[in-house]
Structure formats: structure tokens, C-alpha cells
Design an enzyme around this catalytic site. Structure first.
Site, short mmCIF file in Angstrom:
data_model
loop_
_atom_site.label_atom_id
_atom_site.label_comp_id
_atom_site.label_asym_id
_atom_site.label_seq_id
_atom_site.Cartn_x
_atom_site.Cartn_y
_atom_site.Cartn_z
CG HIS A 97 0.12 -0.05 2.60
ND1 HIS A 97 0.63 -1.62 2.84
CD2 HIS A 97 0.11 0.76 3.50
CE1 HIS A 97 1.02 -1.11 4.12
NE2 HIS A 97 0.86 0.78 4.33
CG HIS A 99 0.94 5.44 4.07
ND1 HIS A 99 0.26 5.01 5.58
CD2 HIS A 99 1.28 4.30 4.00
CE1 HIS A 99 0.72 4.18 5.89
NE2 HIS A 99 0.92 3.58 5.55
#
Ligand code: AMP
Ligand code: ZN
Length: 131
Positions: A97, A99
Site C-alpha cells: 500500500h 500512503h
């Protein structure tokens, strides 16, 4: 199944900022700054080493588009785009992932500071990396 796979599947609720065939973007449950968003590939992979080229190429398209949208809509002044790779770097969810952390002011609750802690011989470092 990991927590992000459960979010992608819809068994765990989330606040979805964006979705297409390959990625979702959701609000981070712990908002470091207003608008803190996670961009997550739908296909599970642990980290960037484990991700296929198509996934990474797609993420490279989505990140600037979303970062721009978030900065503009939230009236931020800039953003960090960060991906922790491995536990030592702070990765707590083992599903790749990125941010997007909008920045508003100098004392936002995030500090990314590059401290020069030692002065290795750079040619030596190059040899270590490139052989
Ligand atoms: P990292 O520490 O870089 O692996 O980032 C994981 C992020 O996932 C953290 O910032 C958490 O706040 C966030 N997170 C964990 N669970 C959820 C959830 N259910 N919904 C949204 N964000 C989450
Ligand atoms: Zn997963």
C-alpha cells in the site's frame, strides 16, 4: 485473508476514495493529516518486491492523479507519498500500500527527515550496491 483483502472483498467496511479494476484507495483509519489515504492494489502482494509490473505501472498512474485530487480538494500545500517496505521500515499490514499524506503546515504529525548519520566513502557504497 489479510485485512486489506477483506476490505477489498467488502467484508470489512472502509471509506472508499477511489476504485478501479486494479486498485482501491481508502481513507486511513488513523488520519495522520486530514485526507490521509491508502492506495492498495486489489491483487494481494506483500510489498513492492512481490508486485507484478502491471500492478506497479497502474499504481504509478493512480498515485499522481489521486495525490493531486486530495491536495486540491483538501486545500493542502503538498503531500508525502510513502510506502513502508518490511517491518523494519514500519510496515504493519503485509499487503502493498501507498500512503498519500497531505501536508498543511510544518508541524503536521508526520516528520520525514533525512539525517546524515555517517559519511561512508560513496565509491565504496556504489561497489556494494552494483558489485
Ligand atoms: P503501514 O504501517 O505502513 O503498514 O500502514 C498501515 C496503515 O493501515 C496504517 O496507517 C493503519 O492506520 C491503516 N489501517 C489499518 N487497518 C485499517 C482499516 N481497517 N481501514 C483503514 N486503514 C487501516
Ligand atoms: Zn491482502
Amino acid at each position: 485473508m489479510c485485512i486489506f483483502c477483506q476490505i477489498i472483498e467488502g467484508t470489512i467496511p472502509s471509506y472508499k476514495v477511489y476504485e478501479d479494476d486494479h486498485v482501491i484507495a481508502i481513507l486511513d483509519i488513523a488520519q495522520v493529516t486530514y485526507g490521509h489515504t491508502l492506495v492498495i492494489p486489489k491483487k494481494h502482494c506483500n510489498d513492492i518486491l512481490d508486485a507484478d509490473e502491471e500492478t506497479m505501472a497502474h499504481i504509478a498512474k493512480v498515485l499522481p492523479m489521486l495525490s493531486n485530487k486530495i491536495v486540491t480538494s483538501c486545500k493542502a500545500k503538498g503531500s508525502h507519498i510513502i510506502s513502508n517496505q518490511g517491518e523494519i521500515s514500519g510496515q504493519t499490514v503485509d499487503h502493498l500500500h501507498f500512503h498519500i499524506v497531505p501536508r498543511y503546515k510544518e508541524d503536521d504529525a508526520i516528520i520525514v527527515k533525512f539525517n546524515e548519520t555517517n559519511k561512508p566513502e560513496l565509491s565504496e557504497v556504489l561497489k556494494t550496491i552494483n558489485g
